[in-house]
Design a protein around this motif. Structure first.
Motif, PDB file in Angstrom:
ATOM      1  N   ALA A  15     -35.435  21.297   4.199  1.00 37.18           N
ATOM      2  CA  ALA A  15     -36.564  20.489   3.815  1.00 37.18           C
ATOM      3  C   ALA A  15     -35.851  18.974   3.637  1.00 37.18           C
ATOM      4  CB  ALA A  15     -37.380  20.889   2.540  1.00 37.18           C
ATOM      5  N   GLY A  16     -34.881  18.834   3.532  1.00 38.64           N
ATOM      6  CA  GLY A  16     -34.054  17.483   3.338  1.00 38.64           C
ATOM      7  C   GLY A  16     -32.520  17.738   3.315  1.00 38.64           C
ATOM      8  N   ALA A  17     -31.779  16.562   3.223  1.00 37.20           N
ATOM      9  CA  ALA A  17     -30.510  16.418   3.011  1.00 37.20           C
ATOM     10  C   ALA A  17     -29.770  17.430   1.881  1.00 37.20           C
ATOM     11  CB  ALA A  17     -29.634  15.228   3.102  1.00 37.20           C
ATOM     12  N   ALA A  18     -30.286  17.383   0.888  1.00 38.46           N
ATOM     13  CA  ALA A  18     -29.809  18.110  -0.204  1.00 38.46           C
ATOM     14  C   ALA A  18     -29.566  19.721  -0.049  1.00 38.46           C
ATOM     15  CB  ALA A  18     -30.613  17.896  -1.726  1.00 38.46           C
ATOM     16  N   SER A  19     -30.854  20.482   0.465  1.00 45.32           N
ATOM     17  CA  SER A  19     -30.745  22.023   0.609  1.00 45.32           C
ATOM     18  C   SER A  19     -29.863  22.224   2.040  1.00 45.32           C
ATOM     19  CB  SER A  19     -32.145  22.364   0.694  1.00 45.32           C
ATOM     20  OG  SER A  19     -32.841  21.378   1.702  1.00 45.32           O
ATOM     21  N   ALA A  20     -29.792  21.267   2.621  1.00 50.17           N
ATOM     22  CA  ALA A  20     -28.910  21.228   4.053  1.00 50.17           C
ATOM     23  C   ALA A  20     -27.463  21.307   3.691  1.00 50.17           C
ATOM     24  CB  ALA A  20     -29.175  20.332   5.146  1.00 50.17           C
ATOM     25  N   THR A  21     -27.094  20.472   2.630  1.00 52.65           N
ATOM     26  CA  THR A  21     -25.751  20.309   2.377  1.00 52.65           C
ATOM     27  C   THR A  21     -25.421  21.479   1.512  1.00 52.65           C
ATOM     28  OG1 THR A  21     -26.028  17.716   1.987  1.00 52.65           O
ATOM     29  CG2 THR A  21     -24.390  18.941   0.609  1.00 52.65           C
ATOM     30  N   ALA A  22     -26.362  21.965   0.726  1.00 50.44           N
ATOM     31  CA  ALA A  22     -25.910  23.309  -0.188  1.00 50.44           C
ATOM     32  C   ALA A  22     -25.710  24.548   0.726  1.00 50.44           C
ATOM     33  CB  ALA A  22     -27.286  23.628  -1.036  1.00 50.44           C
ATOM     34  N   SER A  23     -26.493  24.540   2.080  1.00 43.87           N
ATOM     35  CA  SER A  23     -26.372  25.528   3.078  1.00 43.87           C
ATOM     36  C   SER A  23     -24.975  25.569   3.555  1.00 43.87           C
ATOM     37  CB  SER A  23     -27.473  25.374   4.008  1.00 43.87           C
ATOM     38  OG  SER A  23     -26.990  24.304   4.962  1.00 43.87           O
ATOM     39  N   LEU A  24     -24.609  24.248   3.745  1.00 45.33           N
ATOM     40  CA  LEU A  24     -23.161  24.272   4.367  1.00 45.33           C
ATOM     41  C   LEU A  24     -21.910  24.733   3.521  1.00 45.33           C
ATOM     42  CD1 LEU A  24     -21.319  23.423   6.720  1.00 45.33           C
ATOM     43  CD2 LEU A  24     -20.869  21.080   5.376  1.00 45.33           C
ATOM     44  N   MET A  25     -21.976  24.233   2.056  1.00 47.91           N
ATOM     45  CA  MET A  25     -21.257  24.461   1.010  1.00 47.91           C
ATOM     46  C   MET A  25     -21.254  26.203   0.605  1.00 47.91           C
ATOM     47  SD  MET A  25     -19.670  21.904   0.572  1.00 47.91           S
ATOM     48  CE  MET A  25     -18.887  22.495  -0.740  1.00 47.91           C
TER      49      MET A  25
END
Length: 323
Positions: A186-196
């Motif tokens: 839904a956005g960069a915040a959740s995409a970032t969390a998925s990588l981490m």
């Protein structure tokens, strides 16, 4: 017509004019809403909230941010396009909302997005390709090697289907001759969390949501999908510098008014935005967030968008991407 009838008609006309004037005056006292098509914590949202504070001080009116998430920003764009053109609803948009989403007619709820009134180009930011700090992929060339070794496709996260980050990921896979599995968020915040959290292998994002992870070395930047290096990441080369052609996009951010808004409103807001962007303190704040001031006024922005439109149309005709 007798004098009495003339007087009545004149009174009615004055009443209508006063009503319109009162409506305009009332509208000018209302809060201003900046709509963002991505979730809180992402690059666009971070910029919008910093910008809203400064614009509020200029306009002497409350300015707040509203997130209307989904469809790579298309939901927000269509909402603003159809809003009342009184100057109180603005869209902070990137190429995704204006050019990428409308390419696929199935994703466009209305054609009114193309009729929105451009106000000003505000800034630009790098699109960063990142991996986890402990990933075996530490340079661009490692992607093709890892993709050929893996039974499953390498995956990359983006801030949504039809986002610029999605387009960059698809372009990278094509340029490298490998299949990359797109995982939209839904956005960069959740995409970032998925990588981490090790759910994906790669991430395309603006600098704002990942800067802290890069500084702590929990993430590693493989390259910049822009024409020039980022001031904040001056040691990270662009894709072009690494010999990769056809994967260079400008991740710009601009302000738009709804369809039907007057050029006078656009010119007024454009001038106010220019004053905000002259503030050295705000420029430093944007730089710290990973954005570079790239102001274009109302007329310059219109010309810029015309050139961008031709560029994206040519790109899609050549590459045939359809999301």
């Amino acid at each position: 017509m007798n004098f009495a009838a003339t007087l009545i008609r004149a009174s009615l006309l004055c009443g209508l004019l006063l009503t319109g004037a009162c409506a305009d005056k009332a509208a000018s006292r209302q809060p201003v809403k900046i709509v963002v098509g991505f979730e809180a914590g992402g690059a666009m949202d971070t910029l919008a909230r910093a910008f809203a504070t400064r614009l509020s001080a200029r306009l002497q009116r409350p300015v707040y941010v509203e997130n209307r998430v989904g469809a790579g920003g298309a939901i927000a764009a269509n909402y603003v396009a159809q809003s009342r053109p009184d100057g109180n609803t603005l869209l902070l948009a990137s190429p995704a909302e204006i050019f990428i989403n409308p390419i696929d007619a199935r994703r466009q709820e209305s054609g009114e997005v193309a009729e929105m009134v451009p106000v000003a180009k505000v800034s630009s930011a790098p699109v960063v390709l990142a991996t986890r700090g402990d990933s075996a992929i530490q340079q661009l060339g490692d992607i093709a090697i890892a993709a050929n070794k893996n039974i499953r496709s390498l995956s990359f996260a983006s801030s949504g289907v039809g986002s610029l980050q999605h387009l960059v990921g698809e372009s990278l896979g094509k340029a490298l001759g490998v299949e990359l599995l797109h995982i939209p968020y839904a956005g960069a915040a959740s995409a970032t969390a998925s990588l981490m959290s090790n759910q994906v292998d790669l991430l395309f994002a603006g600098l704002a949501p990942i800067a802290a992870h890069l500084e702590s070395q929990k993430m590693h930047a493989l390259g910049i999908a822009s024409a020039h290096r980022s001031k904040r990441l001056s040691d990270v080369p662009t894709f072009q510098e690494q010999g990769l052609q056809g994967v260079s996009f400008e991740y710009w951010q601009g302000i738009f008014l709804p369809k039907g808004a007057s050029s006078e409103r656009a010119l007024f807001l454009s001038a106010e935005i220019n004053e905000v962007l002259k503030d050295t303190g705000f420029v430093a704040q944007l730089d710290n967030l990973g954005f570079e001031v790239a102001y274009k006024d109302y007329k310059q922005f219109k010309l810029f968008l015309q050139a961008e439109d031709q560029s994206y149309q040519s790109f899609f005709r050549k590459n045939g991407f359809l999301f």
